[in-house]
Write a protein that holds these residues in place. Structure first.
Motif, PDB file in Angstrom:
ATOM      1  N   GLY A 127     -25.162   2.448  61.233  1.00  0.00           N
ATOM      2  CA  GLY A 127     -26.380   1.968  61.887  1.00  0.00           C
ATOM      3  C   GLY A 127     -27.620   2.790  61.627  1.00  0.00           C
ATOM      4  N   THR A 128     -27.566   3.790  60.731  1.00  0.00           N
ATOM      5  CA  THR A 128     -28.747   4.638  60.498  1.00  0.00           C
ATOM      6  C   THR A 128     -29.445   4.355  59.169  1.00  0.00           C
ATOM      7  N   GLU A 129     -28.986   3.353  58.432  1.00  0.00           N
ATOM      8  CA  GLU A 129     -29.591   3.059  57.136  1.00  0.00           C
ATOM      9  C   GLU A 129     -30.995   2.479  57.308  1.00  0.00           C
ATOM     10  N   THR A 130     -31.939   3.038  56.568  1.00  0.00           N
ATOM     11  CA  THR A 130     -33.320   2.552  56.566  1.00  0.00           C
ATOM     12  C   THR A 130     -33.877   2.712  55.156  1.00  0.00           C
ATOM     13  N   THR A 131     -35.092   2.224  54.955  1.00  0.00           N
ATOM     14  CA  THR A 131     -35.784   2.508  53.698  1.00  0.00           C
ATOM     15  C   THR A 131     -36.883   3.515  54.004  1.00  0.00           C
ATOM     16  N   ASP A 132     -37.249   4.299  52.991  1.00  0.00           N
ATOM     17  CA  ASP A 132     -38.271   5.321  53.198  1.00  0.00           C
ATOM     18  C   ASP A 132     -39.650   4.677  53.325  1.00  0.00           C
ATOM     19  N   THR A 133     -40.673   5.496  53.470  1.00  0.00           N
ATOM     20  CA  THR A 133     -42.027   4.976  53.711  1.00  0.00           C
ATOM     21  C   THR A 133     -42.561   4.165  52.536  1.00  0.00           C
ATOM     22  N   THR A 134     -42.040   4.377  51.327  1.00  0.00           N
ATOM     23  CA  THR A 134     -42.480   3.583  50.180  1.00  0.00           C
ATOM     24  C   THR A 134     -41.841   2.197  50.185  1.00  0.00           C
ATOM     25  N   GLY A 135     -40.753   2.043  50.948  1.00  0.00           N
ATOM     26  CA  GLY A 135     -40.031   0.785  50.971  1.00  0.00           C
ATOM     27  C   GLY A 135     -39.110   0.605  49.785  1.00  0.00           C
ATOM     28  N   CYS A 136     -38.986   1.637  48.977  1.00  0.00           N
ATOM     29  CA  CYS A 136     -38.185   1.539  47.751  1.00  0.00           C
ATOM     30  C   CYS A 136     -36.804   2.173  47.865  1.00  0.00           C
ATOM     31  N   CYS A 137     -36.721   3.301  48.531  1.00  0.00           N
ATOM     32  CA  CYS A 137     -35.477   4.074  48.538  1.00  0.00           C
ATOM     33  C   CYS A 137     -34.775   3.963  49.881  1.00  0.00           C
ATOM     34  N   LYS A 138     -33.453   3.829  49.821  1.00  0.00           N
ATOM     35  CA  LYS A 138     -32.671   3.794  51.048  1.00  0.00           C
ATOM     36  C   LYS A 138     -32.350   5.217  51.488  1.00  0.00           C
ATOM     37  N   THR A 139     -32.381   5.434  52.809  1.00  0.00           N
ATOM     38  CA  THR A 139     -32.024   6.718  53.392  1.00  0.00           C
ATOM     39  C   THR A 139     -31.167   6.458  54.630  1.00  0.00           C
ATOM     40  N   CYS A 140     -30.586   7.527  55.143  1.00  0.00           N
ATOM     41  CA  CYS A 140     -29.797   7.405  56.363  1.00  0.00           C
ATOM     42  C   CYS A 140     -29.541   8.790  56.922  1.00  0.00           C
ATOM     43  N   THR A 141     -28.963   8.821  58.113  1.00  0.00           N
ATOM     44  CA  THR A 141     -28.479  10.075  58.681  1.00  0.00           C
ATOM     45  C   THR A 141     -27.082  10.275  58.127  1.00  0.00           C
ATOM     46  N   ARG A 142     -26.891  11.379  57.422  1.00  0.00           N
ATOM     47  CA  ARG A 142     -25.603  11.622  56.777  1.00  0.00           C
ATOM     48  C   ARG A 142     -24.544  12.026  57.789  1.00  0.00           C
ATOM     49  N   LYS A 143     -23.320  11.571  57.540  1.00  0.00           N
ATOM     50  CA  LYS A 143     -22.186  11.961  58.367  1.00  0.00           C
ATOM     51  C   LYS A 143     -21.932  13.448  58.204  1.00  0.00           C
ATOM     52  N   SER A 144     -21.477  14.040  59.273  1.00  0.00           N
ATOM     53  CA  SER A 144     -21.027  15.428  59.182  1.00  0.00           C
ATOM     54  C   SER A 144     -19.634  15.417  58.565  1.00  0.00           C
ATOM     55  N   VAL A 145     -19.498  16.126  57.475  1.00  0.00           N
ATOM     56  CA  VAL A 145     -18.208  16.231  56.804  1.00  0.00           C
ATOM     57  C   VAL A 145     -17.975  17.709  56.536  1.00  0.00           C
ATOM     58  N   CYS A 146     -17.049  18.285  57.245  1.00  0.00           N
ATOM     59  CA  CYS A 146     -16.751  19.705  57.116  1.00  0.00           C
ATOM     60  C   CYS A 146     -15.243  19.824  56.935  1.00  0.00           C
ATOM     61  N   GLU A 147     -14.829  20.277  55.776  1.00  0.00           N
ATOM     62  CA  GLU A 147     -13.413  20.299  55.455  1.00  0.00           C
ATOM     63  C   GLU A 147     -12.955  21.672  54.993  1.00  0.00           C
ATOM     64  N   MET A 148     -11.676  21.897  55.145  1.00  0.00           N
ATOM     65  CA  MET A 148     -11.076  23.120  54.628  1.00  0.00           C
ATOM     66  C   MET A 148     -10.631  22.858  53.193  1.00  0.00           C
ATOM     67  N   LYS A 149     -10.983  23.757  52.306  1.00  0.00           N
ATOM     68  CA  LYS A 149     -10.564  23.686  50.909  1.00  0.00           C
ATOM     69  C   LYS A 149      -9.706  24.914  50.628  1.00  0.00           C
ATOM     70  N   SER A 150      -8.847  24.795  49.652  1.00  0.00           N
ATOM     71  CA  SER A 150      -8.057  25.960  49.263  1.00  0.00           C
ATOM     72  C   SER A 150      -8.115  26.117  47.754  1.00  0.00           C
ATOM     73  N   LYS A 151      -8.010  27.364  47.325  1.00  0.00           N
ATOM     74  CA  LYS A 151      -8.090  27.675  45.902  1.00  0.00           C
ATOM     75  C   LYS A 151      -7.083  28.777  45.606  1.00  0.00           C
ATOM     76  N   LEU A 152      -6.303  28.588  44.567  1.00  0.00           N
ATOM     77  CA  LEU A 152      -5.354  29.623  44.165  1.00  0.00           C
ATOM     78  C   LEU A 152      -6.133  30.768  43.534  1.00  0.00           C
ATOM     79  N   THR A 153      -5.975  31.973  44.095  1.00  0.00           N
ATOM     80  CA  THR A 153      -6.750  33.132  43.679  1.00  0.00           C
ATOM     81  C   THR A 153      -5.878  34.378  43.668  1.00  0.00           C
TER      82      THR A 153
END
Length: 144
Positions: free
Chosen positions: A25-51
């Motif tokens: 429900g947060t999708e809108t177009t910017d002030t130029t009316g050309c580009c779509k924008t929105c409020t991005r979801k919070s995505v915070c994940e644990m990653k692992s790397k062999l080190t």
């Protein structure tokens, strides 16, 4: 110009947009009316790397699963009429629960030492201080 019609071409470059990254429900177009924008979801994940852990020339015998937090969290800058200034809210993707782990390191001379390190168990978006002048661009310049 000077009574003549002149054609002018302008090009607008939009930031990459993926509706799956948006809060519903947060999708809108910017002030130029050309580009779509929105409020991005919070995505915070644990990653692992062999080190291989190396400290003062001593190394772990095998690669270890080192965990970290990676992702996007919400932030905002909104005018407050009550305070008559901009108010900021910042969140960072960071560790929520950690644990201490230990590993034996082997040194060049054959000796062995125990080394403890912090492992990330869970990650979450957590409140952080918004520091003026620390946009991602300013941070990139500072690292150079």
């Amino acid at each position: 110009m000077n009574g003549l019609l002149v054609t002018k071409e302008t090009k607008t470059t939009c930031s990459p947009f993926n509706p799956l990254d948006c809060e519903p429900g947060t999708e809108t177009t910017d002030t130029t009316g050309c580009c779509k924008t929105c409020t991005r979801k919070s995505v915070c994940e644990m990653k692992s790397k062999l080190t291989v852990i190396e400290v003062n020339g001593c190394k772990s015998a095998q690669s270890l699963n080192i965990t970290s937090c990676v992702g996007l969290c919400g932030s905002s800058s909104i005018y407050s009429a009550a305070a008559n200034k901009m108010t900021h809210q910042c969140e960072c993707c960071q560790e929520a629960i950690v644990s201490k782990k230990s590993v034996e390191l082997t040194c060049a001379d054959g000796s062995k030492v125990n080394h403890s390190y912090t492992a990330v168990d869970t990650c979450s978006c957590r409140k952080a201080d918004c520091v003026p002048g620390t946009t991602s661009e300013a941070l990139r310049r500072r690292r150079r």
